[in-house]
Design a protein around this motif. Structure first.
Motif, short mmCIF file in Angstrom:
data_model
loop_
_atom_site.label_atom_id
_atom_site.label_comp_id
_atom_site.label_asym_id
_atom_site.label_seq_id
_atom_site.Cartn_x
_atom_site.Cartn_y
_atom_site.Cartn_z
N GLU A 57 24.50 -3.35 24.43
CA GLU A 57 25.85 -3.17 24.96
C GLU A 57 26.57 -2.01 24.28
N GLN A 58 26.37 -1.85 22.98
CA GLN A 58 26.97 -0.73 22.26
C GLN A 58 26.39 0.60 22.74
N ILE A 59 25.09 0.62 23.00
CA ILE A 59 24.44 1.84 23.49
C ILE A 59 24.99 2.22 24.86
N ILE A 60 25.12 1.25 25.73
CA ILE A 60 25.66 1.52 27.08
C ILE A 60 27.09 2.03 26.97
N GLY A 61 27.89 1.40 26.14
CA GLY A 61 29.27 1.84 25.93
C GLY A 61 29.32 3.26 25.38
N ALA A 62 28.43 3.56 24.45
CA ALA A 62 28.37 4.91 23.88
C ALA A 62 28.00 5.93 24.94
N ALA A 63 27.06 5.59 25.81
CA ALA A 63 26.66 6.51 26.88
C ALA A 63 27.82 6.81 27.82
N PHE A 64 28.59 5.79 28.16
CA PHE A 64 29.76 6.01 29.02
C PHE A 64 30.79 6.90 28.30
N GLU A 65 30.99 6.67 27.02
CA GLU A 65 31.95 7.47 26.25
C GLU A 65 31.51 8.93 26.20
N VAL A 66 30.24 9.18 25.91
CA VAL A 66 29.72 10.55 25.86
C VAL A 66 29.88 11.22 27.22
N HIS A 67 29.53 10.50 28.28
CA HIS A 67 29.66 11.08 29.62
C HIS A 67 31.12 11.37 29.97
N GLN A 68 32.01 10.47 29.60
CA GLN A 68 33.43 10.67 29.90
C GLN A 68 33.97 11.91 29.20
N ILE A 69 33.53 12.15 27.98
CA ILE A 69 34.04 13.29 27.22
C ILE A 69 33.33 14.59 27.58
N LEU A 70 32.00 14.58 27.67
CA LEU A 70 31.26 15.81 27.92
C LEU A 70 31.04 16.12 29.40
N MET A 83 25.16 11.33 21.53
CA MET A 83 24.90 9.89 21.48
C MET A 83 24.71 9.42 20.05
N GLN A 84 23.98 10.20 19.26
CA GLN A 84 23.78 9.82 17.87
C GLN A 84 25.13 9.75 17.14
N VAL A 85 25.97 10.75 17.33
CA VAL A 85 27.29 10.77 16.70
C VAL A 85 28.10 9.55 17.13
N GLU A 86 28.09 9.26 18.43
CA GLU A 86 28.87 8.13 18.95
C GLU A 86 28.35 6.80 18.42
N LEU A 87 27.04 6.63 18.41
CA LEU A 87 26.46 5.38 17.91
C LEU A 87 26.76 5.20 16.42
N GLN A 88 26.65 6.27 15.66
CA GLN A 88 26.95 6.17 14.23
C GLN A 88 28.43 5.88 14.00
N SER A 89 29.30 6.41 14.85
CA SER A 89 30.73 6.12 14.71
C SER A 89 31.02 4.65 15.01
N ARG A 90 30.11 3.99 15.73
CA ARG A 90 30.24 2.57 16.03
C ARG A 90 29.53 1.71 14.98
N GLY A 91 29.02 2.36 13.95
CA GLY A 91 28.39 1.63 12.86
C GLY A 91 26.92 1.31 13.07
N LEU A 92 26.28 1.96 14.03
CA LEU A 92 24.87 1.70 14.32
C LEU A 92 23.99 2.80 13.73
N LYS A 93 22.92 2.40 13.10
CA LYS A 93 21.92 3.35 12.61
C LYS A 93 21.24 3.97 13.82
N SER A 94 21.15 5.29 13.85
CA SER A 94 20.56 5.98 14.99
C SER A 94 19.79 7.20 14.49
N GLU A 95 18.51 7.27 14.86
CA GLU A 95 17.65 8.37 14.42
C GLU A 95 17.11 9.11 15.64
N ILE A 96 17.08 10.42 15.54
CA ILE A 96 16.58 11.27 16.62
C ILE A 96 15.08 11.51 16.43
N GLU A 97 14.31 11.24 17.49
CA GLU A 97 12.88 11.54 17.59
C GLU A 97 12.06 11.10 16.38
#
Length: 93
Positions: A11-24, A37-51
């Motif tokens: 649910e946090q990932i989906i919310g983050a995706a909507f937020e990123v789309h709304q802004i960008l 997405m990584q920035v948004e997820l981390q701002s929500r307190g979630l560990k997020s690693e790219i590739e």
């Protein structure tokens, strides 16, 4: 209806995706959305690693390596798709 594994994270990932789309909005390369997405997820307190490299095991044998666009909380893989419209052909990935 089937319950999602890791529903709270999903649910946090989906919310983050909507937020990123709304802004960008639409029009950037996948890499820009991936980083946003990584920035948004981390701002929500979630560990997020790219590739992050993930070993693929088949019958107790490592058969390859997979790099998801994002690995969230070490349990949810996220693939970023950039398209003007939804395409069901992208679902298998």
């Amino acid at each position: 209806m089937m319950e999602l594994a890791h529903k709270d994270i999903t649910e946090q990932i989906i919310g983050a995706a909507f937020e990123v789309h709304q802004i960008l909005g639409y029009g950037f390369l996948e890499r820009v959305y991936q980083r946003a997405m990584q920035v948004e997820l981390q701002s929500r307190g979630l560990k997020s690693e790219i590739e992050t490299a993930i070993k693929v095991v088949y019958k107790n044998t490592i058969v390859g390596e997979y790099r998801a666009d994002l690995l969230v909380e070490d349990v949810v893989l996220v693939e970023i798709k950039v398209a003007k419209e939804y395409n069901s052909n992208d679902e298998p990935q």
